[in-house]
Design an enzyme around this catalytic site. Structure first.
Site, PDB file in Angstrom:
ATOM      1  N   ASP A 236       0.863  -1.178   0.000  1.00  0.00           N
ATOM      2  CA  ASP A 236       0.000   0.000   0.000  1.00  0.00           C
ATOM      3  C   ASP A 236       0.899   1.227   0.000  1.00  0.00           C
ATOM      4  O   ASP A 236       2.133   1.103  -0.091  1.00  0.00           O
ATOM      5  CB  ASP A 236      -0.953  -0.017   1.216  1.00  0.00           C
ATOM      6  CG  ASP A 236      -2.310   0.597   0.875  1.00  0.00           C
ATOM      7  OD1 ASP A 236      -2.317   1.788   0.499  1.00  0.00           O
ATOM      8  OD2 ASP A 236      -3.342  -0.083   0.980  1.00  0.00           O
TER       9      ASP A 236
ATOM     10  N   HIS B  16      -2.881   3.267  -4.612  1.00  0.00           N
ATOM     11  CA  HIS B  16      -2.271   2.883  -3.330  1.00  0.00           C
ATOM     12  C   HIS B  16      -0.866   2.326  -3.553  1.00  0.00           C
ATOM     13  O   HIS B  16      -0.490   1.291  -2.993  1.00  0.00           O
ATOM     14  CB  HIS B  16      -3.143   1.850  -2.606  1.00  0.00           C
ATOM     15  CG  HIS B  16      -4.384   2.453  -1.989  1.00  0.00           C
ATOM     16  ND1 HIS B  16      -4.330   3.401  -0.993  1.00  0.00           N
ATOM     17  CD2 HIS B  16      -5.703   2.244  -2.237  1.00  0.00           C
ATOM     18  CE1 HIS B  16      -5.574   3.743  -0.639  1.00  0.00           C
ATOM     19  NE2 HIS B  16      -6.426   3.076  -1.388  1.00  0.00           N
TER      20      HIS B  16
ATOM     21  N   GLU C  43      -9.894   2.812  -5.048  1.00  0.00           N
ATOM     22  CA  GLU C  43      -9.448   4.166  -4.715  1.00  0.00           C
ATOM     23  C   GLU C  43      -8.245   4.622  -5.549  1.00  0.00           C
ATOM     24  O   GLU C  43      -7.220   5.028  -5.009  1.00  0.00           O
ATOM     25  CB  GLU C  43      -9.102   4.237  -3.218  1.00  0.00           C
ATOM     26  CG  GLU C  43     -10.311   3.946  -2.332  1.00  0.00           C
ATOM     27  CD  GLU C  43     -10.007   4.020  -0.843  1.00  0.00           C
ATOM     28  OE1 GLU C  43     -10.873   4.475  -0.094  1.00  0.00           O
ATOM     29  OE2 GLU C  43      -8.895   3.597  -0.416  1.00  0.00           O
TER      30      GLU C  43
HETATM   31  C1  ACM Z   1     -10.899  -0.308   0.823  1.00  0.00           C
HETATM   32  O1  ACM Z   1     -11.368  -0.263   1.971  1.00  0.00           O
HETATM   33  N1  ACM Z   1     -10.312   0.758   0.297  1.00  0.00           N
HETATM   34  C2  ACM Z   1     -10.977  -1.506   0.014  1.00  0.00           C
END
Ligand code: ACM
Ligand code: ZN
Length: 493
Positions: free
Chosen positions: A162, A226, A290
């Protein structure tokens, strides 16, 4: 004088088996007992000796084969003299052993006699742990895997990369761990760095530990967003060329992998091939959530890719990337899983049918996925499946972003809001997700996970009326105490 009446098995078990018939009397458990198994169950027998502290060589606890019992199904008869567990597979025998272990812990060795028939409702019963925002030691991960398996969970989703840290070694891309696993702890003023990566040996060791407990391990490599830790390690993988840093703040960052750069595809191909050979279970999670498209909108390479591929916009560029990454997963012999954003921008393009969609923003993404023929894991943050959320709205309560009340978990069903019969068979199950932005140590993780994870486990194994689940919550407090787990014991709603 307190008279300690032995309780009934039906009052002690959580998850409750499909059928449990209470019988008179108790079976006294002690470590002088012996265990015997049919040849098929030798590994379960060895494991049983280890966790129960017993020896092989006698039939006090006997594992017998019954080929009519399929998959995870098992039967158990506890009489005053003997425990007999029957199943047709090692997995079924293991689930029976877990039920026995919980009874021993709850009944303090005076196990009430009973007859049990049992099998699960859902095949995907998972736990996700974010090891990027907080690096958990292998020993702690093993503790969680053991506890999860004790409650019949069978999937460990391991979030390994991440913005705040890359935690898996990749040959040829050594900076991912030497640079990308570390971040500066800005909360402290002494410029200490935080973080490390798991070694290959540790990863193999954790997998072996999970497999012994009949839990699959699903590694997650976040793409294309991410990705700050990857970009900090190899700035040429971003649209602007950087410099970037492994983030020490939480949130969504605009710098993501460049979708117009062929080196990014080479990078992801290497990563996925190596992850596929290190992990032996069938799935690789490719993230997909995201991912802002801000950089792609102004990046000449990304814009060229959109033109060359005849794509309509940046959303379609993300789905082009998803398709490419899915193809890499297939080439590596695995099956892809992605967060529900992977569906966006794919209305015309489609995605590989075998891509499993993990519905997290709510249930809508999962429902849409079923319409497009994808299997789905329902873990909506809106329905209690996010265990980084607080237990209640008490301002003193620990947690992040939202609230997942135990009463919500006790009401959750992966089929909630799914009214179309055709959609139901596509729903594989669910999982509890523990993101770790606010978590700094194992005991905080335990406080967030327990007893919510156990309540979810019952929802996925054999759901009860929520009132009945909530009335039995003290069973879980007792079990957590017996297992030395830090457990939330406050209001349920
Ligand atoms: C997430 O909670 N962004 C998958
Ligand atoms: Zn770009």
């Amino acid at each position: 004088m307190v008279i300690n009446h032995p309780q009934k098995a039906s009052e002690l078990l959580f998850p409750l088996p499909q059928t449990v018939e209470d019988l008179p009397g108790t079976f006294r458990f002690h470590t002088g007992l012996c265990i015997a198994t049919a040849p098929l169950f030798q590994s379960v027998g060895l494991f049983a000796c280890e966790v129960l502290g017993c020896k092989a060589g006698g039939e006090d606890i006997l594992f017998k084969e019954n080929r009519e019992l399929q998959g995870e199904a098992y039967e158990m008869k506890i009489s005053k003299q003997q425990v007999v567990i029957k199943s047709g597979t090692t997995e079924g025998a293991f689930r029976g052993l877990s039920t026995l272990r919980r009874l021993i812990l709850s009944a303090q060795n005076q196990i009430p006699c009973c007859r049990i028939q049992d099998y699960p409702l859902y095949e995907w019963r998972g736990l996700m742990i974010d090891c990027s925002r907080h690096y958990f030691t292998p020993a702690f991960l093993k503790k969680l895997i053991d506890i999860a398996s004790l409650f019949h969970l069978n999937r460990f989703h391991w979030h390994l990369t991440d913005d705040q840290g890359w935690r898996i070694p990749i040959d040829g891309w050594e900076k991912l761990t030497s640079t990308g696993s570390k971040r500066t702890l800005l909360q402290h003023t002494d410029n200490r760095s935080y973080g490390q990566a798991y070694s290959r040996q540790e990863i193999q060791d954790i997998q072996a530990y999970a497999h012994m407990r009949h839990m699959m391990v699903i590694p997650e490599i976040e793409t294309p967003g991410h990705a700050s830790a990857a970009l900090a390690s190899y700035p040429q993988l971003g649209c602007t060329g950087g410099p970037y840093e492994t983030q020490d703040r939480w949130g969504i960052f605009e710098d993501v992998l460049c979708s117009g750069n062929d080196e990014v595809l080479t990078f992801l191909g290497d990563v996925i091939a190596q992850v596929a050979s290190l992990f032996t279970d069938p799935y690789i999670h490719i993230g997909g959530d995201e991912c802002p498209h801000t950089r792609w909108e102004t990046c000449p390479k990304c814009q060229k890719r959109i033109q060359d591929q005849g794509l309509g916009d940046a959303k379609e560029l993300q789905s082009w990337m998803t398709s490419k990454i899915c193809a890499m997963v297939h080439d590596a012999g695995k099956r892809p899983i992605g967060w529900d954003e992977v569906l966006e921008g794919t209305q015309t393009m489609g995605l590989p049918q075998d891509l499993i969609v993990m519905s997290w923003r709510g249930v809508a993404g999962g429902i849409e996925a079923t319409k497009r023929g994808h299997q789905v894991i329902m873990c909506p943050k809106t329905e209690g499946c996010y265990f980084d959320y607080k237990h209640t709205d008490d301002p003193e309560e620990f947690g992040n972003l939202g609230i997942s009340r135990i009463s919500e978990v006790a009401n959750f069903s992966p089929l909630k809001d799914i009214h179309d019969e055709v959609a139901k068979p596509y729903i594989l199950g669910s999982q509890g997700n523990l993101w770790t932005e606010k978590i700094t140590c194992g005991s905080q993780a335990e406080y967030m996970l327990f007893p919510r994870l156990m309540v979810l486990a019952e929802r996925l194994w054999n759901p009860q009326e929520s009132d009945q689940t909530l009335q039995r919550i003290e069973i879980l407090h007792t079990l957590c105490d017996a297992l030395s787990l830090n457990c939330y014991k406050g209001p349920l709603s």
